[in-house]
Design a protein around this motif. Structure first.
Motif, mmCIF file in Angstrom:
data_model
loop_
_atom_site.group_PDB
_atom_site.id
_atom_site.type_symbol
_atom_site.label_atom_id
_atom_site.label_comp_id
_atom_site.label_asym_id
_atom_site.label_seq_id
_atom_site.Cartn_x
_atom_site.Cartn_y
_atom_site.Cartn_z
ATOM 1 N N SER A 39 -2.860 12.275 -7.466
ATOM 2 C CA SER A 39 -4.097 11.708 -7.313
ATOM 3 C C SER A 39 -4.631 12.003 -5.859
ATOM 4 O O SER A 39 -3.974 11.757 -4.856
ATOM 5 N N GLU A 40 -5.699 12.418 -5.682
ATOM 6 C CA GLU A 40 -6.349 12.796 -4.308
ATOM 7 C C GLU A 40 -7.543 12.192 -4.049
ATOM 8 O O GLU A 40 -7.957 12.288 -2.743
ATOM 9 N N ASN A 41 -8.380 11.559 -4.896
ATOM 10 C CA ASN A 41 -9.533 10.795 -4.481
ATOM 11 C C ASN A 41 -9.569 9.596 -3.867
ATOM 12 O O ASN A 41 -10.385 8.897 -3.271
ATOM 13 N N VAL A 42 -8.294 8.527 -4.174
ATOM 14 C CA VAL A 42 -8.301 7.414 -3.700
ATOM 15 C C VAL A 42 -7.547 7.363 -2.268
ATOM 16 O O VAL A 42 -6.571 8.041 -2.049
ATOM 17 N N LYS A 43 -8.196 6.741 -1.312
ATOM 18 C CA LYS A 43 -7.681 6.870 -0.036
ATOM 19 C C LYS A 43 -7.551 5.344 0.441
ATOM 20 O O LYS A 43 -7.943 4.507 -0.073
ATOM 21 N N LYS A 44 -7.079 5.204 1.625
ATOM 22 C CA LYS A 44 -6.612 3.867 1.953
ATOM 23 C C LYS A 44 -7.745 2.855 2.202
ATOM 24 O O LYS A 44 -7.544 1.628 1.859
ATOM 25 N N GLU A 45 -8.887 3.354 2.532
ATOM 26 C CA GLU A 45 -10.033 2.471 2.705
ATOM 27 C C GLU A 45 -10.689 1.776 1.496
ATOM 28 O O GLU A 45 -11.395 1.080 1.269
ATOM 29 N N HIS A 46 -10.105 2.891 0.191
ATOM 30 C CA HIS A 46 -10.735 2.187 -0.863
ATOM 31 C C HIS A 46 -9.836 1.085 -1.581
ATOM 32 O O HIS A 46 -9.909 0.430 -2.752
ATOM 33 N N PHE A 105 0.629 4.028 -2.828
ATOM 34 C CA PHE A 105 0.213 5.461 -2.576
ATOM 35 C C PHE A 105 1.377 6.527 -2.823
ATOM 36 O O PHE A 105 1.030 7.549 -3.464
ATOM 37 N N GLN A 133 0.771 -1.260 -0.037
ATOM 38 C CA GLN A 133 0.098 -0.076 -0.028
ATOM 39 C C GLN A 133 0.866 1.216 0.073
ATOM 40 O O GLN A 133 0.682 2.258 -0.832
ATOM 41 N N TYR A 175 -13.366 3.109 -5.820
ATOM 42 C CA TYR A 175 -13.600 4.590 -5.354
ATOM 43 C C TYR A 175 -14.678 5.108 -6.141
ATOM 44 O O TYR A 175 -14.888 4.934 -7.200
ATOM 45 N N TYR A 219 0.803 9.700 -5.376
ATOM 46 C CA TYR A 219 1.317 10.965 -5.067
ATOM 47 C C TYR A 219 2.171 11.575 -5.924
ATOM 48 O O TYR A 219 1.894 12.824 -6.249
#
Length: 127
Positions: free
Chosen positions: A74-81, A66, A62, A97, A70
Motif C-alpha cells: 500500500s503506497e497511498n496511505v501516509k501518516k497524516e491520513h 504501517f 501506527q 485518504y 507495507y
C-alpha cells in the motif's frame, strides 16, 4: 424467396468493442484503488484483533498499522491520513485518504476512502 441478413454490421461491432474496451480500461484504473482500500480495512481488522492493542501508545499502533500496509504494498496511505482518538476502553482509529490516477488526457479518476476501526480489548467492527 428473399432472404435478409440479421446481425451486427462491422461498424456497430467496432462501436460495441470500443465501449467495452473503455469500461475495461476504467476498471483497470479503479481496481488497484479499491484493492488498496480493502488492504487498509484488513490491516485495521487485524490490528483490532491483536492482544493488548488498547493499552499501546499511538506511535506503536501506527507503526504496527504501517507494517501491515507495507506487506500489502500500500503506497497511498501516509501518516497524516491516520488519526487516533482515545475512547473509554481503547482507541478509535480513523483512516481517510484520497487516490488520484490519470485516466485519459487531463481527466483523472479520484477515489476518496474513509474507514474507522475501534481498537479495544475485544476488538470492534469496521465502518
Amino acid at each position: 424467396m428473399k432472404r435478409t441478413q440479421k446481425g451486427m454490421t462491422l461498424l456497430s461491432f467496432v462501436i460495441v468493442l470500443a465501449v467495452v474496451g473503455f469500461f475495461a480500461y476504467v476498471a483497470m484504473k479503479l481496481f488497484p484503488m479499491y484493492s488498496e482500500y480493502y488492504s487498509v480495512r484488513a490491516a485495521l481488522k487485524g490490528l483490532s484483533d491483536e492482544a493488548g492493542i488498547a493499552q499501546q501508545d499511538p506511535a506503536r499502533i501506527q507503526d504496527l498499522f504501517f507494517r501491515r500496509l507495507y506487506i500489502n504494498y500500500s503506497e497511498n496511505v501516509k501518516k497524516e491520513h491516520v488519526k487516533l482518538k482515545r475512547v473509554d476502553d481503547g482507541w478509535q482509529m480513523d483512516v481517510q485518504y484520497e487516490v488520484r490516477k490519470p485516466l485519459v488526457g487531463n481527466l483523472d479518476v479520484v477515489g476518496k476512502f474513509q474507514t474507522t476501526q475501534m481498537l479495544t480489548r475485544g476488538g470492534g467492527a469496521a465502518n
